[in-house]
Motif scaffolding. Structure first.
Motif, PDB file in Angstrom:
ATOM      1  N   THR A 174       5.937  -3.646  -4.751  1.00 16.85           N
ATOM      2  CA  THR A 174       4.719  -3.980  -5.926  1.00 16.85           C
ATOM      3  C   THR A 174       4.697  -5.619  -5.930  1.00 16.85           C
ATOM      4  O   THR A 174       5.155  -6.042  -4.872  1.00 16.85           O
ATOM      5  N   GLY A 175       3.489  -5.950  -6.517  1.00 11.97           N
ATOM      6  CA  GLY A 175       3.182  -7.195  -6.762  1.00 11.97           C
ATOM      7  C   GLY A 175       2.271  -7.391  -7.952  1.00 11.97           C
ATOM      8  O   GLY A 175       2.068  -6.755  -8.930  1.00 11.97           O
ATOM      9  N   ASP A 176       1.746  -8.694  -8.212  1.00 18.37           N
ATOM     10  CA  ASP A 176       0.856  -9.115  -9.386  1.00 18.37           C
ATOM     11  C   ASP A 176      -0.306  -8.118  -9.280  1.00 18.37           C
ATOM     12  O   ASP A 176      -0.673  -7.574  -8.495  1.00 18.37           O
ATOM     13  N   ALA A 177      -0.593  -7.788 -10.677  1.00 13.69           N
ATOM     14  CA  ALA A 177      -1.621  -6.980 -10.777  1.00 13.69           C
ATOM     15  C   ALA A 177      -1.432  -5.564 -10.689  1.00 13.69           C
ATOM     16  O   ALA A 177      -2.198  -4.599 -10.540  1.00 13.69           O
ATOM     17  N   ALA A 178      -0.212  -5.168 -10.561  1.00  8.64           N
ATOM     18  CA  ALA A 178       0.337  -3.748 -10.230  1.00  8.64           C
ATOM     19  C   ALA A 178       0.219  -3.105 -11.711  1.00  8.64           C
ATOM     20  O   ALA A 178       0.267  -3.994 -12.582  1.00  8.64           O
ATOM     21  N   GLU A 179      -0.204  -1.923 -11.756  1.00  4.52           N
ATOM     22  CA  GLU A 179      -0.343  -1.405 -12.977  1.00  4.52           C
ATOM     23  C   GLU A 179       0.989  -1.160 -13.884  1.00  4.52           C
ATOM     24  O   GLU A 179       2.017  -0.845 -13.153  1.00  4.52           O
ATOM     25  N   GLU A 180       1.013  -1.393 -14.922  1.00  2.00           N
ATOM     26  CA  GLU A 180       2.529  -1.515 -15.804  1.00  2.00           C
ATOM     27  C   GLU A 180       3.148  -0.281 -15.657  1.00  2.00           C
ATOM     28  O   GLU A 180       4.367  -0.008 -15.334  1.00  2.00           O
ATOM     29  N   LEU A 181       2.728   0.800 -16.398  1.00  2.00           N
ATOM     30  CA  LEU A 181       3.017   2.168 -16.243  1.00  2.00           C
ATOM     31  C   LEU A 181       3.605   2.729 -14.948  1.00  2.00           C
ATOM     32  O   LEU A 181       4.595   3.244 -14.590  1.00  2.00           O
ATOM     33  N   ASP A 182       2.671   2.351 -13.744  1.00  2.00           N
ATOM     34  CA  ASP A 182       2.902   3.144 -12.539  1.00  2.00           C
ATOM     35  C   ASP A 182       4.010   2.259 -12.018  1.00  2.00           C
ATOM     36  O   ASP A 182       4.820   2.918 -11.120  1.00  2.00           O
TER      37      ASP A 182
ATOM     38  N   GLU B   9      -4.191  -3.326  -3.106  1.00  2.00           N
ATOM     39  CA  GLU B   9      -5.370  -3.938  -2.350  1.00  2.00           C
ATOM     40  C   GLU B   9      -5.009  -4.940  -1.403  1.00  2.00           C
ATOM     41  O   GLU B   9      -5.449  -5.100  -0.436  1.00  2.00           O
ATOM     42  N   TYR B  10      -4.175  -5.839  -1.714  1.00  4.98           N
ATOM     43  CA  TYR B  10      -3.950  -6.914  -1.150  1.00  4.98           C
ATOM     44  C   TYR B  10      -2.419  -6.830  -0.176  1.00  4.98           C
ATOM     45  O   TYR B  10      -2.292  -7.420   0.545  1.00  4.98           O
ATOM     46  N   LEU B  11      -1.591  -6.008  -0.777  1.00  4.18           N
ATOM     47  CA  LEU B  11      -0.145  -5.833  -0.188  1.00  4.18           C
ATOM     48  C   LEU B  11      -0.371  -5.032   1.010  1.00  4.18           C
ATOM     49  O   LEU B  11       0.284  -5.404   2.258  1.00  4.18           O
TER      50      LEU B  11
ATOM     51  N   GLN C  90      -3.507   3.462  -0.925  1.00  3.78           N
ATOM     52  CA  GLN C  90      -4.486   2.310  -0.057  1.00  3.78           C
ATOM     53  C   GLN C  90      -3.410   1.721   1.011  1.00  3.78           C
ATOM     54  O   GLN C  90      -3.998   1.654   2.010  1.00  3.78           O
ATOM     55  N   VAL C  91      -1.998   1.690   0.629  1.00  3.16           N
ATOM     56  CA  VAL C  91      -1.286   0.800   1.619  1.00  3.16           C
ATOM     57  C   VAL C  91      -0.912   1.967   2.935  1.00  3.16           C
ATOM     58  O   VAL C  91      -1.443   1.666   3.985  1.00  3.16           O
ATOM     59  N   PRO C  92      -0.424   3.013   2.667  1.00  8.05           N
ATOM     60  CA  PRO C  92      -0.313   4.016   4.016  1.00  8.05           C
ATOM     61  C   PRO C  92      -1.470   4.259   4.731  1.00  8.05           C
ATOM     62  O   PRO C  92      -1.675   4.501   6.057  1.00  8.05           O
ATOM     63  N   ALA C  93      -2.793   4.287   3.681  1.00  6.30           N
ATOM     64  CA  ALA C  93      -4.047   4.527   4.414  1.00  6.30           C
ATOM     65  C   ALA C  93      -4.357   3.389   5.545  1.00  6.30           C
ATOM     66  O   ALA C  93      -4.952   3.607   6.452  1.00  6.30           O
ATOM     67  N   ALA C  94      -4.229   2.398   5.038  1.00  3.56           N
ATOM     68  CA  ALA C  94      -4.560   1.067   5.671  1.00  3.56           C
ATOM     69  C   ALA C  94      -3.779   0.998   6.971  1.00  3.56           C
ATOM     70  O   ALA C  94      -4.439   0.515   8.029  1.00  3.56           O
ATOM     71  N   LEU C  95      -2.573   1.638   7.169  1.00  3.06           N
ATOM     72  CA  LEU C  95      -1.607   1.796   8.119  1.00  3.06           C
ATOM     73  C   LEU C  95      -1.781   2.793   9.197  1.00  3.06           C
ATOM     74  O   LEU C  95      -1.055   3.138   9.843  1.00  3.06           O
ATOM     75  N   GLY C  96      -2.919   3.908   8.879  1.00  4.49           N
ATOM     76  CA  GLY C  96      -3.177   4.861   9.378  1.00  4.49           C
ATOM     77  C   GLY C  96      -2.027   6.034   9.304  1.00  4.49           C
ATOM     78  O   GLY C  96      -2.136   6.844  10.209  1.00  4.49           O
ATOM     79  N   LEU C  97      -1.442   5.859   8.221  1.00  2.00           N
ATOM     80  CA  LEU C  97      -0.098   6.878   7.844  1.00  2.00           C
ATOM     81  C   LEU C  97      -0.519   8.211   7.104  1.00  2.00           C
ATOM     82  O   LEU C  97       0.073   8.928   6.957  1.00  2.00           O
ATOM     83  N   LEU C  98      -1.704   8.227   6.587  1.00  2.00           N
ATOM     84  CA  LEU C  98      -2.344   9.366   6.026  1.00  2.00           C
ATOM     85  C   LEU C  98      -3.112  10.039   6.768  1.00  2.00           C
ATOM     86  O   LEU C  98      -3.647  11.576   6.178  1.00  2.00           O
ATOM     87  N   ASN C  99      -3.422   9.943   7.998  1.00  2.87           N
ATOM     88  CA  ASN C  99      -4.177  10.882   8.884  1.00  2.87           C
ATOM     89  C   ASN C  99      -3.637  12.294   8.850  1.00  2.87           C
ATOM     90  O   ASN C  99      -2.445  12.437   9.492  1.00  2.87           O
ATOM     91  N   GLY C 100      -4.304  13.324   8.425  1.00  2.00           N
ATOM     92  CA  GLY C 100      -3.761  14.754   8.299  1.00  2.00           C
ATOM     93  C   GLY C 100      -2.772  15.001   7.335  1.00  2.00           C
ATOM     94  O   GLY C 100      -2.274  16.175   7.210  1.00  2.00           O
ATOM     95  N   ARG C 101      -2.674  13.974   6.436  1.00  2.00           N
ATOM     96  CA  ARG C 101      -1.690  14.070   5.401  1.00  2.00           C
ATOM     97  C   ARG C 101      -2.503  14.486   4.066  1.00  2.00           C
ATOM     98  O   ARG C 101      -3.479  14.252   3.872  1.00  2.00           O
ATOM     99  N   THR C 102      -1.922  15.229   3.114  1.00  2.00           N
ATOM    100  CA  THR C 102      -2.651  15.657   1.915  1.00  2.00           C
ATOM    101  C   THR C 102      -2.114  14.738   0.720  1.00  2.00           C
ATOM    102  O   THR C 102      -0.710  14.426   0.797  1.00  2.00           O
ATOM    103  N   THR C 103      -2.989  13.892   0.101  1.00  2.00           N
ATOM    104  CA  THR C 103      -2.558  13.077  -0.945  1.00  2.00           C
ATOM    105  C   THR C 103      -3.435  13.280  -2.307  1.00  2.00           C
ATOM    106  O   THR C 103      -4.583  13.458  -2.145  1.00  2.00           O
TER     107      THR C 103
END
Length: 187
Positions: free
Chosen positions: A8-16, A89-91, A119-132
């Motif tokens: 996590t990091g700054d501006a992460a959603e509190e409940l999440d 978004e920034y991590l 957004q994190v695994p998507a930016a790394l190409g790790l969601l290709n073919g995955r269901t989310t």
């Protein structure tokens, strides 16, 4: 007992962010929070109000950080959770985040994503073919990354568990804990 890394990091959603930490601890697991530095992260509260076309954002609590991203040894952990909010978004551009997240995906270890977390695994190409699942406005971005996006509170794709946002946390949590328990029994 599993050791679960909360990325996590700054501006992460509190409940999440806080709900998974508390649920994992309640379940007898160790939740270890990582962020760019070891200072507490400043969480935010997102809400949906009738007079606003987007979600609103207010200051939230501080979340203590156990280990800086650069010091994470991924082999020391059994699972990963990526909360939502604006932090993903920034991590997603951080090289240590890439190193850490790839470790869990490459080994088929449990990964939980909440709201904007995919957004994190998507930016790394790790969601290709995955269901989310994800925060609904991310659908196009995730589909562009090759993901199949499902509008549901607890999408399980192998060892990856995702949801649309904090209203889904009870369902997401049950599904993630089941995947985590199954994975730690098989070790």
């Amino acid at each position: 007992m599993a050791r679960v890394l909360i990325l996590t990091g700054d501006a992460a959603e509190e409940l999440d962010s806080m709900y998974p930490v508390f649920r994992l601890r309640e379940g007898g697991h160790e939740a270890v929070v990582t962020a760019p530095t070891t200072r507490p992260v400043k969480l935010v509260v997102h809400d949906f109000e009738p007079d606003c076309d987007a979600y609103t954002e207010k200051p939230g609590h501080l979340l203590p950080v156990d280990v800086a991203l650069a010091d994470v040894v991924p082999e020391d952990y059994d699972a990963l959770v990526i909360p939502g909010g604006r932090a993903p978004e920034y991590l997603r551009t951080n090289p240590d985040v890439a190193r850490i997240v790839r470790h869990f995906f490459d080994r088929g270890l449990p990964v939980g994503t909440i709201c904007h977390g995919p957004q994190v695994p998507a930016a790394l190409g790790l969601l290709n073919g995955r269901t989310t699942a994800a925060f609904p406005p991310l659908r196009t971005d995730l589909e562009q990354a090759g993901a199949v996006v499902v509008d549901a509170p607890d999408v399980v794709d192998g060892t990856m568990v995702s949801c649309r946002g904090w209203p889904d946390l009870p369902e997401w949590s049950r599904a993630f804990m089941a995947v985590l328990d199954k994975a730690t029994v098989q070790e």
